[in-house]
Design an enzyme around this catalytic site. Structure first.
Site, PDB file in Angstrom:
ATOM      1  N   TYR A 144       0.834  -1.213   0.000  1.00 43.84           N
ATOM      2  CA  TYR A 144       0.000   0.000   0.000  1.00 43.84           C
ATOM      3  C   TYR A 144       0.867   1.261   0.000  1.00 43.84           C
ATOM      4  CZ  TYR A 144      -3.928   3.040   1.172  1.00 43.84           C
ATOM      5  OH  TYR A 144      -4.888   4.012   1.139  1.00 43.84           O
ATOM      6  N   PHE A 190      -7.934  18.793 -25.512  1.00 44.81           N
ATOM      7  CA  PHE A 190      -8.604  17.518 -25.779  1.00 44.81           C
ATOM      8  C   PHE A 190      -9.941  17.558 -25.020  1.00 44.81           C
ATOM      9  CE2 PHE A 190      -9.460  13.030 -24.701  1.00 44.81           C
ATOM     10  CZ  PHE A 190      -9.661  12.583 -25.988  1.00 44.81           C
ATOM     11  N   ASP A 191     -10.918  16.765 -25.472  1.00 52.93           N
ATOM     12  CA  ASP A 191     -12.291  16.814 -24.897  1.00 52.93           C
ATOM     13  C   ASP A 191     -12.318  16.737 -23.372  1.00 52.93           C
ATOM     14  OD1 ASP A 191     -12.015  15.650 -27.378  1.00 52.93           O
ATOM     15  OD2 ASP A 191     -13.709  14.301 -27.156  1.00 52.93           O
ATOM     16  N   ASP A 195       0.213  18.770 -21.608  1.00 55.32           N
ATOM     17  CA  ASP A 195      -0.664  17.599 -21.667  1.00 55.32           C
ATOM     18  C   ASP A 195       0.064  16.698 -22.666  1.00 55.32           C
ATOM     19  OD1 ASP A 195      -2.573  15.706 -22.137  1.00 55.32           O
ATOM     20  OD2 ASP A 195      -4.131  17.080 -22.812  1.00 55.32           O
ATOM     21  N   ALA A 240       0.387  13.225 -23.527  1.00 52.88           N
ATOM     22  CA  ALA A 240       0.062  11.816 -23.797  1.00 52.88           C
ATOM     23  C   ALA A 240       0.957  11.217 -24.889  1.00 52.88           C
ATOM     24  CB  ALA A 240      -1.403  11.709 -24.207  1.00 52.88           C
ATOM     25  N   LYS A 299      -1.111   6.114 -23.839  1.00 57.04           N
ATOM     26  CA  LYS A 299      -0.631   6.294 -25.213  1.00 57.04           C
ATOM     27  C   LYS A 299       0.877   5.987 -25.237  1.00 57.04           C
ATOM     28  CE  LYS A 299      -4.571   8.844 -25.158  1.00 57.04           C
ATOM     29  NZ  LYS A 299      -5.415   8.981 -23.961  1.00 57.04           N
ATOM     30  N   HIS A 330     -22.432  11.424 -28.893  1.00 58.17           N
ATOM     31  CA  HIS A 330     -21.964  10.443 -29.878  1.00 58.17           C
ATOM     32  C   HIS A 330     -21.731   9.054 -29.295  1.00 58.17           C
ATOM     33  CE1 HIS A 330     -18.456  12.327 -28.080  1.00 58.17           C
ATOM     34  NE2 HIS A 330     -17.771  11.247 -28.377  1.00 58.17           N
TER      35      HIS A 330
END
Ligand code: F0G
Length: 466
Positions: free
Chosen positions: A74, A126-127, A216, A218, A259, A451
Site C-alpha cells: 500500500y 482535448f475533450d 498535456d 500523452a 498512449k 456520440h
C-alpha cells in the site's frame, strides 16, 4: 518526391490474438442492432479496431515479465520508486503523482490550480481537458496556429498561436489566467506535432508574465520524433534528450500514459512546486489512492516504467510514425481526402469533402464510419458534427463542427501493413459507391457527449448543405 521505404517492424511477434471478419450480412445486422452507433458494437464483432490508440498498445516481452515484479504494498512500494525514477529521468521534475488515467490528472490539476472564472489557453484542448476545466469553473480557450487551418502539408501544424497568446494575456491580465497548456502532439488538431521553437516561445511568454506552463503530454515521444526529424538542429539529438529539453521549459506535466506509456492503463502528474504537490496528493488520497500507487496496481507501475523507456527508442518511433504515414498514403491513393501531413497516431479522413451530398446536419463523418464497418469490419470514429455539433440551448439553433472528419487511430505495435493494405482496399470499395451513401438522423440522444450513446437511423431524404 519518392518517400523512403517504410521500415519493417523493429520487433517480432511472440503472442497473437485472433480476430474474425464476420460476413457482410452479419455486419449489416450488427450495426442495425446497435442503432447505427459504432460504440454499440461489441469488440468481438470488429475485424480491425481503429477507434483509439489509448490503452490499446501491445506490450513487449519485457513489460509482461515486469508484471511479475509488481510490489503491491500500500505504501512505499518498490514499483513506485522505479516509476518515480523513470519519470524524473525524462521529465526532470521533483515530484511524481501517479493516477489511473489522464483525465484524473486533469481533474486534480484543475481542482487545485484554477479559480472559477479563470482562463486556460491551450494549443487545442482535448475533450476531457476541456470538460474538466469547465467542470471546475474554468474557461478553456483554444489557440491553434494559423497554419493548422491550411491544407498544405506543413510541419508543426500543432503549434500554438503565440501572437494571440501574448495579446490575450495583455488583454485579460495574467491574474485572470490559471495556466497555459501545450498538448503534444495536438490530438484534436489532427495529431499534429509542436516544434521546440514554439514550446520555447510559449514558455518564455508564460514565465515573463508569471504564468504556469504545463504540458498535456500523452504523445510526447511521438512529438519528440517529429522534432528530431523535421526541426533544424535536432537531427543529432536522441529522443530522450529532446524530451528532456521540452520538459525543462515547463512547470509541470499531466500525462495519459495509455498512449506513449505503451500500457493499457495509467497516468501521472509531475511538477516542481512543493505546495501544489501537497495539495494534489491530499486530493489524490481522497479520490485515487495513497501517493505511491494513485489508483494503479504495483504491476501497472512496473509496466509503465518499462514502457516509458521503450517508447524513447528511435527505431520504434521511426517505424510507428512511418506506418501512420504509409497508412495515410494508402487511404489517399484509395481516393479519400485526408488531413496532411499525417500526424503521430491517426489518419483523419475528410468526410465532408468526400461526401459533399450529405449535409453536416446528416453527419457525413458518421456515415463514412458506418460504411467502413459494413464494407470491411473496420471501426473508426467520427470527429465532426455528431461529436461537436448540437443545439444551442439559448437560441434553439443547430451548430456544426468546423470539419467533418473520421479518425482512424493506429494502436501501437498491434497491426501490420497487411492490415493497412486491407483497410485501403475497403476504402477503395467505399469510394466507388460514395454517391449512394446516405446521411443519418438522431433518434435518441443525451445532453452531454451524445456520440457515445445516441441511436441513429439512415435518413430517408437527402440533406441540404447547411
Ligand atoms: N489528453 C489527450 C491529448 C488525450 O488524447 C487524452 C485521451 C487525454 C488527455 C485523456 O486521457 O483517456 O487517459 O483519461 N485520448 C483518448 C483518445 C481517449 O482516444 O484520443 P485518458
Amino acid at each position: 518526391m519518392q518517400r523512403k521505404r517504410q521500415p519493417a517492424e523493429p520487433y517480432r511477434i511472440k503472442a497473437v490474438e485472433a480476430i474474425k471478419l464476420q460476413s457482410r450480412h452479419e455486419r449489416e445486422e450488427l450495426i442495425a442492432k446497435g442503432n447505427y452507433n459504432v460504440f454499440k458494437i461489441d469488440a468481438e464483432d470488429i475485424y480491425i479496431d481503429l477507434l483509439t490508440d489509448s490503452g490499446t498498445a501491445a506490450m513487449s516481452n519485457r513489460q509482461w515479465a515486469a508484471l511479475m515484479l509488481g510490489d503491491e504494498s500500500y505504501a512505499g512500494a518498490r514499483s513506485f520508486r522505479k516509476f518515480e525514477k523513470t519519470i524524473k529521468g525524462i521529465f526532470g521534475k521533483k515530484f511524481v503523482i501517479p493516477c489511473h488515467q489522464g483525465r484524473v490528472a486533469e481533474n486534480l490539476v484543475f481542482s487545485n490550480a484554477l479559480k472559477p472564472g479563470q482562463y486556460v489557453p491551450n494549443n487545442t484542448h482535448f475533450d476531457t481537458t476541456r470538460g474538466n476545466c469547465l467542470h471546475k469553473g474554468g474557461i478553456p480557450i483554444d489557440m491553434p496556429c494559423e497554419e493548422s487551418k491550411s491544407d498544405e502539408p506543413l510541419p508543426f501544424k500543432g503549434n500554438m498561436d503565440t501572437v494571440r497568446l501574448e495579446s490575450f494575456i495583455k488583454d485579460k491580465g495574467p491574474e485572470q489566467i490559471a495556466m497555459v497548456i501545450m498538448t503534444v502532439t495536438n490530438n484534436s488538431a489532427g495529431g499534429q506535432p509542436v516544434s521546440m521553437a514554439n514550446i520555447r516561445e510559449v514558455s518564455e511568454i508564460c514565465h515573463r508574465h508569471g504564468l504556469l506552463f504545463y504540458f498535456d503530454c500523452a504523445r510526447f515521444a511521438e512529438n519528440s520524433y517529429f522534432i528530431k526529424r523535421d526541426e533544424a538542429g535536432y537531427a543529432g539529438k536522441s529522443i530522450a534528450e529532446i524530451a528532456q529539453e521540452m520538459f525543462s521549459m515547463c512547470d509541470g506535466a499531466m500525462m495519459s500514459a495509455k498512449k506513449d506509456g505503451l500500457a493499457n492503463m495509467g497516468g501521472f502528474i509531475t511538477l516542481d512546486d512543493e505546495k501544489l504537490y501537497e495539495k494534489l496528493t491530499q486530493h489524490l488520497i481522497l479520490i485515487e489512492g495513497f501517493p505511491t500507487y494513485g489508483g494503479l496496481a504495483g504491476r501497472d507501475l512496473e509496466v509503465l516504467s518499462v514502457g516509458l523507456r521503450e517508447v524513447l527508442d528511435f527505431d520504434y518511433l521511426d517505424f510507428r510514425i512511418e506506418q501512420v504515414e504509409y497508412f495515410g498514403e494508402k487511404i489517399k491513393a484509395a481516393g479519400m481526402p485526408i488531413i496532411e501531413p499525417t500526424g503521430g497516431h491517426a489518419v483523419f479522413v475528410d468526410a465532408g469533402q468526400l461526401l459533399p451530398h450529405i449535409s453536416p446536419g446528416q453527419f457525413p463523418g458518421h456515415a463514412l464510419a458506418v460504411e467502413f464497418y459494413v464494407e470491411g469490419g473496420v471501426r473508426a470514429v467520427e470527429i465532426g458534427s455528431l461529436m461537436f455539433g448540437g443545439t444551442d440551448p439559448d437560441t434553439g439553433k443547430e451548430f456544426f463542427a468546423p470539419r467533418e472528419l473520421v479518425r482512424m487511430c493506429l494502436p501501437r505495435r498491434v497491426y501490420t501493413n497487411s492490415h493497412i493494405d486491407y483497410i485501403a482496399e475497403v476504402a477503395e470499395k467505399i469510394v466507388t459507391r460514395k454517391e449512394s451513401i446516405r446521411g443519418y438522423e438522431i433518434l435518441k440522444q443525451t445532453k452531454f457527449l451524445r456520440h457515445f450513446t445516441c441511436d441513429l437511423a439512415v435518413c430517408k431524404s437527402e440533406g441540404v448543405k447547411a
